[in-house]
Scaffold this motif. Structure first.
Motif, PDB file in Angstrom:
ATOM      1  N   LEU A  99       0.846  -1.182   0.000  1.00 55.97           N
ATOM      2  CA  LEU A  99       0.000   0.000   0.000  1.00 55.97           C
ATOM      3  C   LEU A  99       0.889   1.242   0.000  1.00 55.97           C
ATOM      4  O   LEU A  99       1.715   1.423   0.897  1.00 55.97           O
ATOM      5  CB  LEU A  99      -0.909  -0.011   1.225  1.00 55.97           C
ATOM      6  CG  LEU A  99      -1.910   1.132   1.394  1.00 55.97           C
ATOM      7  CD1 LEU A  99      -2.794   1.291   0.161  1.00 55.97           C
ATOM      8  CD2 LEU A  99      -2.769   0.897   2.638  1.00 55.97           C
ATOM      9  N   VAL A 100       0.731   2.069  -1.042  1.00 56.20           N
ATOM     10  CA  VAL A 100       1.513   3.292  -1.196  1.00 56.20           C
ATOM     11  C   VAL A 100       0.579   4.480  -1.027  1.00 56.20           C
ATOM     12  O   VAL A 100      -0.456   4.568  -1.702  1.00 56.20           O
ATOM     13  CB  VAL A 100       2.185   3.352  -2.588  1.00 56.20           C
ATOM     14  CG1 VAL A 100       2.969   4.649  -2.745  1.00 56.20           C
ATOM     15  CG2 VAL A 100       3.099   2.147  -2.804  1.00 56.20           C
ATOM     16  N   GLY A 101       0.912   5.395  -0.132  1.00 59.09           N
ATOM     17  CA  GLY A 101       0.073   6.560   0.088  1.00 59.09           C
ATOM     18  C   GLY A 101       0.862   7.848  -0.019  1.00 59.09           C
ATOM     19  O   GLY A 101       2.017   7.913   0.414  1.00 59.09           O
ATOM     20  N   TYR A 102       0.230   8.857  -0.591  1.00 58.44           N
ATOM     21  CA  TYR A 102       0.858  10.177  -0.717  1.00 58.44           C
ATOM     22  C   TYR A 102       0.112  11.179   0.152  1.00 58.44           C
ATOM     23  O   TYR A 102      -1.114  11.277   0.080  1.00 58.44           O
ATOM     24  CB  TYR A 102       0.853  10.637  -2.171  1.00 58.44           C
ATOM     25  CG  TYR A 102       1.138  12.121  -2.358  1.00 58.44           C
ATOM     26  CD1 TYR A 102       2.328  12.684  -1.891  1.00 58.44           C
ATOM     27  CD2 TYR A 102       0.216  12.957  -2.977  1.00 58.44           C
ATOM     28  CE1 TYR A 102       2.591  14.036  -2.042  1.00 58.44           C
ATOM     29  CE2 TYR A 102       0.472  14.316  -3.149  1.00 58.44           C
ATOM     30  CZ  TYR A 102       1.655  14.857  -2.672  1.00 58.44           C
ATOM     31  OH  TYR A 102       1.907  16.201  -2.816  1.00 58.44           O
ATOM     32  N   SER A 117      -3.248  -5.266   9.082  1.00 58.13           N
ATOM     33  CA  SER A 117      -1.893  -5.604   8.629  1.00 58.13           C
ATOM     34  C   SER A 117      -1.848  -6.914   7.868  1.00 58.13           C
ATOM     35  O   SER A 117      -1.048  -7.080   6.940  1.00 58.13           O
ATOM     36  CB  SER A 117      -0.938  -5.685   9.826  1.00 58.13           C
ATOM     37  OG  SER A 117      -0.612  -4.403  10.300  1.00 58.13           O
ATOM     38  N   GLU A 118      -2.721  -7.841   8.238  1.00 61.24           N
ATOM     39  CA  GLU A 118      -2.671  -9.167   7.621  1.00 61.24           C
ATOM     40  C   GLU A 118      -3.057  -9.140   6.148  1.00 61.24           C
ATOM     41  O   GLU A 118      -2.794 -10.095   5.415  1.00 61.24           O
ATOM     42  CB  GLU A 118      -3.584 -10.142   8.376  1.00 61.24           C
ATOM     43  CG  GLU A 118      -5.078  -9.891   8.218  1.00 61.24           C
ATOM     44  CD  GLU A 118      -5.620  -8.739   9.063  1.00 61.24           C
ATOM     45  OE1 GLU A 118      -6.818  -8.447   8.951  1.00 61.24           O
ATOM     46  OE2 GLU A 118      -4.842  -8.151   9.846  1.00 61.24           O
ATOM     47  N   THR A 119      -3.661  -8.044   5.683  1.00 60.95           N
ATOM     48  CA  THR A 119      -4.073  -7.955   4.285  1.00 60.95           C
ATOM     49  C   THR A 119      -3.019  -7.297   3.407  1.00 60.95           C
ATOM     50  O   THR A 119      -3.221  -7.176   2.196  1.00 60.95           O
ATOM     51  CB  THR A 119      -5.389  -7.153   4.155  1.00 60.95           C
ATOM     52  OG1 THR A 119      -5.149  -5.775   4.500  1.00 60.95           O
ATOM     53  CG2 THR A 119      -6.467  -7.709   5.071  1.00 60.95           C
ATOM     54  N   LEU A 120      -1.889  -6.861   3.991  1.00 63.23           N
ATOM     55  CA  LEU A 120      -0.881  -6.089   3.264  1.00 63.23           C
ATOM     56  C   LEU A 120       0.481  -6.764   3.313  1.00 63.23           C
ATOM     57  O   LEU A 120       0.784  -7.538   4.231  1.00 63.23           O
ATOM     58  CB  LEU A 120      -0.754  -4.688   3.868  1.00 63.23           C
ATOM     59  CG  LEU A 120      -2.009  -3.802   3.844  1.00 63.23           C
ATOM     60  CD1 LEU A 120      -1.749  -2.523   4.626  1.00 63.23           C
ATOM     61  CD2 LEU A 120      -2.439  -3.489   2.424  1.00 63.23           C
ATOM     62  N   ALA A 121       1.324  -6.441   2.321  1.00 63.46           N
ATOM     63  CA  ALA A 121       2.703  -6.921   2.304  1.00 63.46           C
ATOM     64  C   ALA A 121       3.671  -5.867   2.828  1.00 63.46           C
ATOM     65  O   ALA A 121       4.782  -6.198   3.262  1.00 63.46           O
ATOM     66  CB  ALA A 121       3.095  -7.322   0.883  1.00 63.46           C
ATOM     67  N   GLY A 122       3.282  -4.603   2.792  1.00 63.99           N
ATOM     68  CA  GLY A 122       4.154  -3.538   3.259  1.00 63.99           C
ATOM     69  C   GLY A 122       3.557  -2.182   2.959  1.00 63.99           C
ATOM     70  O   GLY A 122       2.509  -2.076   2.302  1.00 63.99           O
ATOM     71  N   LEU A 123       4.221  -1.136   3.433  1.00 64.91           N
ATOM     72  CA  LEU A 123       3.774   0.245   3.236  1.00 64.91           C
ATOM     73  C   LEU A 123       4.907   1.086   2.667  1.00 64.91           C
ATOM     74  O   LEU A 123       6.062   0.951   3.084  1.00 64.91           O
ATOM     75  CB  LEU A 123       3.348   0.884   4.563  1.00 64.91           C
ATOM     76  CG  LEU A 123       2.144   0.337   5.313  1.00 64.91           C
ATOM     77  CD1 LEU A 123       1.957   1.118   6.612  1.00 64.91           C
ATOM     78  CD2 LEU A 123       0.886   0.442   4.459  1.00 64.91           C
ATOM     79  N   VAL A 124       4.562   1.963   1.725  1.00 66.02           N
ATOM     80  CA  VAL A 124       5.451   3.034   1.285  1.00 66.02           C
ATOM     81  C   VAL A 124       4.684   4.334   1.464  1.00 66.02           C
ATOM     82  O   VAL A 124       3.589   4.498   0.905  1.00 66.02           O
ATOM     83  CB  VAL A 124       5.901   2.867  -0.181  1.00 66.02           C
ATOM     84  CG1 VAL A 124       6.769   4.052  -0.586  1.00 66.02           C
ATOM     85  CG2 VAL A 124       6.659   1.560  -0.372  1.00 66.02           C
ATOM     86  N   LEU A 125       5.235   5.248   2.229  1.00 60.63           N
ATOM     87  CA  LEU A 125       4.536   6.471   2.625  1.00 60.63           C
ATOM     88  C   LEU A 125       5.282   7.679   2.078  1.00 60.63           C
ATOM     89  O   LEU A 125       6.454   7.890   2.406  1.00 60.63           O
ATOM     90  CB  LEU A 125       4.439   6.543   4.148  1.00 60.63           C
ATOM     91  CG  LEU A 125       3.909   5.267   4.817  1.00 60.63           C
ATOM     92  CD1 LEU A 125       4.066   5.351   6.332  1.00 60.63           C
ATOM     93  CD2 LEU A 125       2.452   5.030   4.431  1.00 60.63           C
ATOM     94  N   ILE A 126       4.607   8.459   1.235  1.00 64.69           N
ATOM     95  CA  ILE A 126       5.238   9.587   0.559  1.00 64.69           C
ATOM     96  C   ILE A 126       4.767  10.898   1.181  1.00 64.69           C
ATOM     97  O   ILE A 126       3.601  11.290   1.032  1.00 64.69           O
ATOM     98  CB  ILE A 126       4.928   9.576  -0.952  1.00 64.69           C
ATOM     99  CG1 ILE A 126       5.298   8.222  -1.584  1.00 64.69           C
ATOM    100  CG2 ILE A 126       5.660  10.713  -1.659  1.00 64.69           C
ATOM    101  CD1 ILE A 126       4.820   8.068  -3.016  1.00 64.69           C
ATOM    102  N   ASP A 127       5.648  11.564   1.892  1.00 60.81           N
ATOM    103  CA  ASP A 127       5.420  12.911   2.427  1.00 60.81           C
ATOM    104  C   ASP A 127       4.112  13.034   3.204  1.00 60.81           C
ATOM    105  O   ASP A 127       3.323  13.959   2.984  1.00 60.81           O
ATOM    106  CB  ASP A 127       5.481  13.949   1.305  1.00 60.81           C
ATOM    107  CG  ASP A 127       6.376  15.122   1.693  1.00 60.81           C
ATOM    108  OD1 ASP A 127       7.334  14.915   2.454  1.00 60.81           O
ATOM    109  OD2 ASP A 127       6.130  16.248   1.221  1.00 60.81           O
ATOM    110  N   GLY A 128       3.908  12.098   4.111  1.00 60.46           N
ATOM    111  CA  GLY A 128       2.733  12.139   4.975  1.00 60.46           C
ATOM    112  C   GLY A 128       2.952  11.228   6.164  1.00 60.46           C
ATOM    113  O   GLY A 128       4.036  10.689   6.367  1.00 60.46           O
ATOM    114  N   ALA A 129       1.889  11.058   6.986  1.00 63.47           N
ATOM    115  CA  ALA A 129       1.936  10.159   8.147  1.00 63.47           C
ATOM    116  C   ALA A 129       3.133  10.453   9.040  1.00 63.47           C
ATOM    117  O   ALA A 129       3.790   9.545   9.542  1.00 63.47           O
ATOM    118  CB  ALA A 129       1.947   8.703   7.680  1.00 63.47           C
ATOM    119  N   ASN A 130       3.400  11.718   9.250  1.00 60.94           N
ATOM    120  CA  ASN A 130       4.560  12.159  10.014  1.00 60.94           C
ATOM    121  C   ASN A 130       4.134  12.456  11.454  1.00 60.94           C
ATOM    122  O   ASN A 130       3.259  13.293  11.678  1.00 60.94           O
ATOM    123  CB  ASN A 130       5.138  13.419   9.359  1.00 60.94           C
ATOM    124  CG  ASN A 130       6.502  13.790   9.897  1.00 60.94           C
ATOM    125  OD1 ASN A 130       6.849  13.476  11.028  1.00 60.94           O
ATOM    126  ND2 ASN A 130       7.280  14.488   9.081  1.00 60.94           N
TER     127      ASN A 130
END
Length: 257
Positions: A99-102, A117-130
């Motif tokens: 899941l990639v979020g901007y 979490s069990e439905t995902l393989a990982g997260l990439v977070l772009i300039d957010g969730a800080n």
């Protein structure tokens, strides 16, 4: 849910909570879901989506009131989170996606992952969730932020300037407590952050906001050592100005997922 194909691209709609969300899927390879941010549509992210689809099965969508999605009676963080959850529930993917979020989409991704979490393989977070150490918006910033919300209105977004202003205040609260959400995520997490989220001006709000942005990331990396980070020398528009760099970072960081 209605389906149609456009060459190798499939479009369908997800209906929930009185709104209709357009979803696109295309490419090949491991699944990846891209969640856009506030005042941002999948059309705005077309270049990034195109690059990622070279080696990923990419799902993208528009949040309520954005792009081709229908307007809504309510715009709040929880309402947008329900949009992401509805899209995820409608997908039939061969394996768990990254899941990639901007921007706002990054915050939505963290909140979703904290519960699913069990439905995902990982997260990439772009300039957010800080996890900011203090709110971005002080009383002195409110007039300028309201003016920015009014100037930033676009035909592709149904939200009013007041909607955006209220959401900005809400996001300060969300980010103040987001570290707790990170603590509930047992997944590979990578963040891609701008060095100057508010621009490189030496006066006004920019220096303080840039300092807080870096301090929040440093706090995250201290508290959650498994989180990795890349910095891009850019402002918050990095998904438009540094697309190849972001696509390459995403590719390189997905190996552990």
């Amino acid at each position: 849910m209605a389906d149609r194909s456009d060459n190798s691209l499939t479009w369908f709609t997800v209906r929930h909570d009185g709104v209709t969300l357009p979803v696109s899927r295309g490419g090949r390879g491991r699944p990846l879901v891209l969640c856009p941010g506030l005042s941002c549509t999948q059309a705005d992210l077309d270049e990034l989506i195109g690059l990622l689809r070279r080696d990923h099965d990419v799902v993208a969508f528009d949040l309520r009131g954005h792009g081709s999605a229908s307007p809504a009676e309510r715009y709040s963080f929880d309402a947008f989170l329900s949009d992401l959850s509805a899209v995820m529930a409608a997908l039939d993917l061969p394996s768990a996606p990254v899941l990639v979020g901007y921007s706002l989409g990054a915050d939505l991704a963290v909140h979703y992952a904290a519960e699913c979490s069990e439905t995902l393989a990982g997260l990439v977070l772009i300039d957010g969730a800080n996890p900011l150490p203090e709110p971005f918006l002080t009383d002195a910033d409110l007039a300028e932020f309201r003016a920015m919300a009014e100037e930033g209105a676009t035909p592709d977004v149904s939200l009013t300037a007041e909607d955006v202003f209220v959401l900005g205040l809400e996001m300060d609260v969300v980010r103040g407590g987001i570290l707790y959400r990170y603590q509930r995520i047992d997944l590979p997490v990578h963040v891609i952050m701008s060095t100057s989220i508010a621009g490189d001006g030496a006066e006004g709000r920019a220096p303080r906001h840039n300092r807080l942005w870096r301090a929040g990331v440093e706090r995250l990396l201290r508290e959650r050592p498994h989180v990795s980070a890349d910095w891009i020398d850019a402002d918050h528009g990095l998904v438009f100005t540094h697309v190849p760099d972001i696509a390459e970072i995403i590719r390189s960081r997905l190996a552990p997922c």
